[in-house]
Motif scaffolding. Structure first.
Motif: not given
Length: 239
Positions: A148-169
């Motif tokens: 649950e790496p993005f739990v408790s974050l607001d939707a926009l910030l969680a989406q931003e971090l998911r995109l950053e994770l996808a870029a790293l992968l």
């Protein structure tokens, strides 16, 4: 070598002394460089399963097989940063052999370059979670476990971090196991989704997503998430 997990049973003793079965007959097989998402209701045992894969909990019946010379990167629900160490020091503690160039690249990729000398108490939750990601990738893992790496974050910030994770992968594919209750997150990031039941958690369905994550449109992601929600709802209604 594939990441394989076959847990036939995991039990815990409750506070009242009762024995509770948390996991039952969970089998998972993941090819190198692929990302599997475990999706299920809160408290079903997803984190327990991840801890078993990580070797943090060995009290179960079954078998875990990791790639040879496995280097594990782990991202917990809480960032778990040492408060008396700076951002850069927290990263280097996890990966003391990481080069300056590699650390600099991770800090840049995750928007942390301006925070390298800051202490955890000076960071927002979103920044702290970025440090957690940087720390996990700094060890150059071939297996990444994320709870649950993005739990408790607001939707926009969680989406931003998911995109950053996808870029790293995208730059460095890593065999990844992601625990989440968020079907949108699974639809956006996963190659395979395992839907888990309530306790004792077992696999209700395995869904292989055919399109590469980088090619999925917003409409397709929403459609996948809605299908996952329908499947989960269907299992509940027949439970």
């Amino acid at each position: 070598m594939r990441l394989e997990a076959d847990i036939t049973s995991k039990v815990v003793r409750a506070a009242n002394g009762a024995v509770v079965e948390v996991l039952r007959d969970i089998r998972l097989s993941l090819s190198p460089g692929r990302l599997a998402a475990l999706v299920g209701p809160s408290g079903c045992g997803k984190t327990t399963f991840l801890r078993c894969v990580a070797g943090l909990d060995r009290e179960f019946r079954g078998r875990i097989a990791l790639p040879g010379e496995a280097r594990l990167g782990v991202v917990f629900q809480e960032p778990r940063l040492l408060p008396w160490r700076t951002v850069e020091e927290n990263i280097r503690l996890a990966a003391p052999e990481a080069s300056d160039a590699a650390v600099d690249q991770l800090l840049d990729a995750l928007g942390l370059a301006g925070h390298r000398k800051h202490y955890p108490g000076e960071l927002s939750l979103g920044l702290a979670r970025r440090v957690g990601l940087a720390r996990a990738f700094a060890v150059e893992p071939n297996v990444l476990l994320m709870d649950e790496p993005f739990v408790s974050l607001d939707a926009l910030l969680a989406q931003e971090l998911r995109l950053e994770l996808a870029a790293l992968l995208g730059r460095r594919p890593v065999t990844t196991l992601l625990v989440t209750h968020d079907t949108m997150e699974a639809a956006q990031l996963a190659d395979t989704v395992y839907l888990l039941s309530a306790r004792p958690a077992h696999v209700l369905a395995q869904i292989d997503l055919t399109s590469p994550r980088e090619a999925r449109s917003a409409t397709e992601i929403i459609g996948i998430a809605e299908d996952l929600d329908r499947r989960l709802g269907g299992f509940k209604s027949h439970g």
